[in-house]
Scaffold this motif. Structure first.
Motif, PDB file in Angstrom:
ATOM      1  N   ARG A 137      21.751  11.719  35.774  1.00 23.82           N
ATOM      2  CA  ARG A 137      21.506  11.883  34.098  1.00 23.82           C
ATOM      3  C   ARG A 137      20.167  11.008  33.580  1.00 23.82           C
ATOM      4  NH1 ARG A 137      24.280   7.376  35.559  1.00 23.82           N
ATOM      5  NH2 ARG A 137      23.939   5.423  34.323  1.00 23.82           N
ATOM      6  N   GLN A 138      19.555  10.413  34.520  1.00 19.04           N
ATOM      7  CA  GLN A 138      18.213   9.753  34.042  1.00 19.04           C
ATOM      8  C   GLN A 138      17.100  10.376  35.013  1.00 19.04           C
ATOM      9  OE1 GLN A 138      18.373   5.617  33.831  1.00 19.04           O
ATOM     10  NE2 GLN A 138      20.086   5.568  32.266  1.00 19.04           N
ATOM     11  N   GLU A 145      23.554   6.782  28.196  1.00 13.09           N
ATOM     12  CA  GLU A 145      22.664   5.870  27.716  1.00 13.09           C
ATOM     13  C   GLU A 145      21.644   6.954  26.826  1.00 13.09           C
ATOM     14  OE1 GLU A 145      23.002   6.032  30.767  1.00 13.09           O
ATOM     15  OE2 GLU A 145      23.605   4.446  31.621  1.00 13.09           O
ATOM     16  N   LEU A 146      22.083   6.953  25.609  1.00 15.00           N
ATOM     17  CA  LEU A 146      21.287   7.856  24.668  1.00 15.00           C
ATOM     18  C   LEU A 146      19.985   7.488  24.110  1.00 15.00           C
ATOM     19  CD1 LEU A 146      24.099  10.114  22.952  1.00 15.00           C
ATOM     20  CD2 LEU A 146      22.876  10.667  24.930  1.00 15.00           C
ATOM     21  N   ASP A 147      19.796   6.133  24.357  1.00  9.18           N
ATOM     22  CA  ASP A 147      18.497   5.445  24.004  1.00  9.18           C
ATOM     23  C   ASP A 147      17.590   5.834  25.120  1.00  9.18           C
ATOM     24  OD1 ASP A 147      19.792   3.817  25.674  1.00  9.18           O
ATOM     25  OD2 ASP A 147      19.232   1.827  24.746  1.00  9.18           O
ATOM     26  N   HIS A 148      18.049   6.386  26.342  1.00  8.80           N
ATOM     27  CA  HIS A 148      17.154   6.491  27.177  1.00  8.80           C
ATOM     28  C   HIS A 148      16.575   8.201  27.177  1.00  8.80           C
ATOM     29  CE1 HIS A 148      15.611   7.597  31.354  1.00  8.80           C
ATOM     30  NE2 HIS A 148      15.708   6.286  31.850  1.00  8.80           N
ATOM     31  N   ALA A 149      15.297   8.251  27.151  1.00  6.51           N
ATOM     32  CA  ALA A 149      14.861   9.777  26.850  1.00  6.51           C
ATOM     33  C   ALA A 149      15.377  10.578  27.433  1.00  6.51           C
ATOM     34  CB  ALA A 149      13.229   9.634  26.883  1.00  6.51           C
ATOM     35  N   HIS A 150      15.266  10.350  28.950  1.00  7.24           N
ATOM     36  CA  HIS A 150      16.013  11.425  29.960  1.00  7.24           C
ATOM     37  C   HIS A 150      17.409  11.921  29.765  1.00  7.24           C
ATOM     38  CE1 HIS A 150      12.110  11.060  31.588  1.00  7.24           C
ATOM     39  NE2 HIS A 150      12.401  10.268  32.586  1.00  7.24           N
ATOM     40  N   ALA A 185      19.018  11.412  26.928  1.00  9.76           N
ATOM     41  CA  ALA A 185      18.930  12.076  25.709  1.00  9.76           C
ATOM     42  C   ALA A 185      18.482  13.450  25.513  1.00  9.76           C
ATOM     43  CB  ALA A 185      18.197  11.247  24.393  1.00  9.76           C
ATOM     44  N   TRP A 186      17.680  13.970  26.371  1.00 11.37           N
ATOM     45  CA  TRP A 186      17.184  15.058  26.627  1.00 11.37           C
ATOM     46  C   TRP A 186      18.313  15.908  27.214  1.00 11.37           C
ATOM     47  CZ3 TRP A 186      16.493  19.044  29.707  1.00 11.37           C
ATOM     48  CH2 TRP A 186      15.653  20.161  29.689  1.00 11.37           C
ATOM     49  N   ILE A 187      18.745  15.513  28.186  1.00  4.51           N
ATOM     50  CA  ILE A 187      19.954  16.302  28.965  1.00  4.51           C
ATOM     51  C   ILE A 187      21.063  16.565  27.988  1.00  4.51           C
ATOM     52  CG2 ILE A 187      21.842  16.019  30.622  1.00  4.51           C
ATOM     53  CD1 ILE A 187      19.737  14.631  32.704  1.00  4.51           C
ATOM     54  N   VAL A 188      21.618  15.557  27.299  1.00  6.37           N
ATOM     55  CA  VAL A 188      22.720  15.803  26.372  1.00  6.37           C
ATOM     56  C   VAL A 188      22.429  16.837  25.223  1.00  6.37           C
ATOM     57  CG1 VAL A 188      23.870  14.640  24.445  1.00  6.37           C
ATOM     58  CG2 VAL A 188      23.701  13.536  26.622  1.00  6.37           C
ATOM     59  N   LYS A 189      21.103  16.709  24.595  1.00 13.58           N
ATOM     60  CA  LYS A 189      20.549  17.626  23.731  1.00 13.58           C
ATOM     61  C   LYS A 189      20.734  19.281  24.174  1.00 13.58           C
ATOM     62  CE  LYS A 189      17.045  18.886  20.335  1.00 13.58           C
ATOM     63  NZ  LYS A 189      15.701  18.564  19.932  1.00 13.58           N
ATOM     64  N   HIS A 190      20.272  19.437  25.360  1.00 14.78           N
ATOM     65  CA  HIS A 190      20.112  20.785  26.008  1.00 14.78           C
ATOM     66  C   HIS A 190      21.509  21.068  26.341  1.00 14.78           C
ATOM     67  CE1 HIS A 190      15.908  21.494  25.489  1.00 14.78           C
ATOM     68  NE2 HIS A 190      15.839  20.334  25.443  1.00 14.78           N
ATOM     69  N   ALA A 191      22.220  20.222  27.066  1.00 19.80           N
ATOM     70  CA  ALA A 191      23.468  20.487  27.562  1.00 19.80           C
ATOM     71  C   ALA A 191      24.552  21.085  26.459  1.00 19.80           C
ATOM     72  CB  ALA A 191      24.165  19.356  28.033  1.00 19.80           C
ATOM     73  N   LEU A 192      24.522  20.380  25.149  1.00 21.97           N
ATOM     74  CA  LEU A 192      25.208  20.947  24.014  1.00 21.97           C
ATOM     75  C   LEU A 192      24.576  21.879  23.049  1.00 21.97           C
ATOM     76  CD1 LEU A 192      26.462  17.254  23.050  1.00 21.97           C
ATOM     77  CD2 LEU A 192      27.694  19.115  24.357  1.00 21.97           C
ATOM     78  N   ARG A 193      23.455  22.607  23.717  1.00 13.33           N
ATOM     79  CA  ARG A 193      22.928  23.539  22.646  1.00 13.33           C
ATOM     80  C   ARG A 193      23.752  24.593  21.942  1.00 13.33           C
ATOM     81  NH1 ARG A 193      21.140  24.298  27.817  1.00 13.33           N
ATOM     82  NH2 ARG A 193      21.513  26.380  28.810  1.00 13.33           N
ATOM     83  N   SER A 194      24.812  25.121  22.839  1.00 12.88           N
ATOM     84  CA  SER A 194      25.583  26.170  22.380  1.00 12.88           C
ATOM     85  C   SER A 194      26.616  25.355  21.278  1.00 12.88           C
ATOM     86  CB  SER A 194      26.613  26.562  23.395  1.00 12.88           C
ATOM     87  OG  SER A 194      25.901  27.168  24.426  1.00 12.88           O
ATOM     88  N   ARG A 252      25.997  14.820  15.802  1.00 16.82           N
ATOM     89  CA  ARG A 252      26.036  13.420  15.927  1.00 16.82           C
ATOM     90  C   ARG A 252      25.271  12.930  16.854  1.00 16.82           C
ATOM     91  NH1 ARG A 252      31.391  13.880  13.177  1.00 16.82           N
ATOM     92  NH2 ARG A 252      32.245  13.790  14.943  1.00 16.82           N
ATOM     93  N   LEU A 253      25.418  13.433  18.115  1.00 15.05           N
ATOM     94  CA  LEU A 253      24.889  12.753  19.327  1.00 15.05           C
ATOM     95  C   LEU A 253      23.451  12.876  19.260  1.00 15.05           C
ATOM     96  CD1 LEU A 253      27.442  13.959  22.087  1.00 15.05           C
ATOM     97  CD2 LEU A 253      26.990  11.750  21.606  1.00 15.05           C
ATOM     98  N   ILE A 254      22.829  14.116  18.605  1.00 15.73           N
ATOM     99  CA  ILE A 254      21.514  14.380  18.562  1.00 15.73           C
ATOM    100  C   ILE A 254      20.954  13.614  17.200  1.00 15.73           C
ATOM    101  CG2 ILE A 254      21.637  16.317  19.986  1.00 15.73           C
ATOM    102  CD1 ILE A 254      20.920  17.964  17.719  1.00 15.73           C
TER     103      ILE A 254
END
Length: 366
Positions: free
Chosen positions: A187-188, A221-226, A228-237, A248-250
């Motif tokens: 995840r990081q 750890e969404l304050d970690h840039a890596h 946060a990037w994964i979560v944003k792209h994972a939830l793109r749909s 809310r997560l992004i």
């Protein structure tokens, strides 16, 4: 002469000249390699085969022409990896392992680990997962700590439940829980190549178990840039659908108090090979600042005339209360191996936080 907008065929990347290179390389590696037998087997009916069929044909032909048993042949295949140019030719080496090495998974998976930097082994590892999910996942879990980003990426990409161009891993489609430790370990990850794969794996899971994905990333750890990037792209749909949990997560606002002014799609008629410009103004109707995800949808015309919507990311913006933001994007209309265009009326929707806010269109001529 009219402009040729057709894309080269992927299958032509494995052609007679490429097969000759393969035969020459293995002839150098082993005096027992039967070049004539390889060329005859690999070339038979080549024109009628797709790219993945050609990949498999090369693997089959290597098995016919290489001397010795599987273990002996495997050593030559692994030795060829760094010396063989061409991603699809290298994929054929992985296909050889997947086709003939299932009875020797320990040796075979070690070979795929060595081959994947030269031509991804994401397809080749899947038969091992289907044969022994738990055992193969243990091996992949170890790969998450490998120094080579290609190996770490293989750990994630190979076990995607719905990997394009491959069969579904039905056990993981039904229950993605066994993936959790592996995806969490990455995840990081420092490599964007790896992070994109982790995001794609999670996005696959959202198609069947969106709630599971939200639970899985809840303590990341969404304050970690890596992360946060994964979560944003994972939830793109889910973001495109306007799922409040994903927004809310992004850090985006629930809903969207906006108006779309002066939507313009030009030209109104465009020939294949050209491009259209989509322009509009995003105007806030809210008394407070908003963080908004702006996308657009092109409803492509299929061969049978029916529409096929495709969502494109535009931007994520912070819109101050009462303010207006001009937005402009150009979209090329060229044929690719993954998309063929057909003539007709194409609708375009502007989406904000998953809500359709305005529509227009253009006519494509072919």
């Amino acid at each position: 002469m009219p402009l040729d907008t057709s894309a080269p065929l992927l299958k032509d990347l494995i052609n007679p000249a490429a097969l000759t290179r393969v035969a020459a390389l293995f002839g150098e590696l082993s005096p027992g390699f039967d070049r004539r037998r390889f060329m005859a087997a690999a070339s038979a009916g080549l024109d009628d085969l797709s790219i993945l069929q050609r990949v498999h044909r090369v693997a089959e032909s290597l098995a016919l022409a290489l001397p010795g048993r599987y273990a002996d042949q495997l050593g030559l295949v692994v030795e060829a990896g760094p010396r063989l140019s061409g991603a699809f030719l290298n994929m054929a080496l992985g296909d050889f392992v997947a086709t003939y090495g299932l009875a020797d998974p320990t040796r075979s998976l070690k070979a795929l680990r060595r081959l994947t930097p030269y031509g991804t082994a994401e397809f080749a590892v899947r038969p091992f997962l289907r044969q022994d999910l738990a055992g193969t996942l243990r091996t992949l879990q170890g790969w998450t700590e490998d120094r080579n980003e290609h190996v770490r990426r293989l750990a994630s990409e190979g076990c995607r439940p719905r990997l394009p161009w491959s069969f579904r891993l039905d056990a993981l489609v039904a229950d993605p829980t066994p993936l959790a430790p592996l995806l969490r370990s990455l995840r990081q990850d420092s490599s964007l190549y790896v992070r994109r794969s982790v995001a794609n794996s999670l996005n696959d899971v959202t198609k069947d178990h969106a709630d599971w994905v939200f639970d899985h990333v809840a303590d990341w750890e969404l304050d970690h840039a890596h992360c946060a990037w994964i979560v944003k792209h994972a939830l793109r749909s889910q973001i495109k659908k306007g799922d409040p949990r994903a927004l809310r997560l992004i850090g985006a606002s629930d809903g969207a108090e906006v108006a779309i002014d002066d939507l313009s799609i030009s030209p109104s008629q465009v020939a294949l090979g050209g491009e259209v410009e989509i322009a509009f103004e995003l105007r806030s109707l809210a008394p407070v600042d908003q963080r908004l995800v702006v996308d657009y949808v092109v409803h492509y015309v299929k061969k049978n005339g029916s529409p096929s919507p495709k969502v494109f990311k535009l931007k994520t913006v912070s819109l101050a209360a009462g303010s207006t933001l001009p937005i402009r994007i150009r979209r090329a209309l060229r044929n690719f191996s993954t998309r063929v265009h057909y003539a007709g009326d194409h609708r375009v929707d502007v989406m904000v936080n998953g809500q359709r806010m305005a529509s227009g269109g253009f006519t494509l001529t072919v």
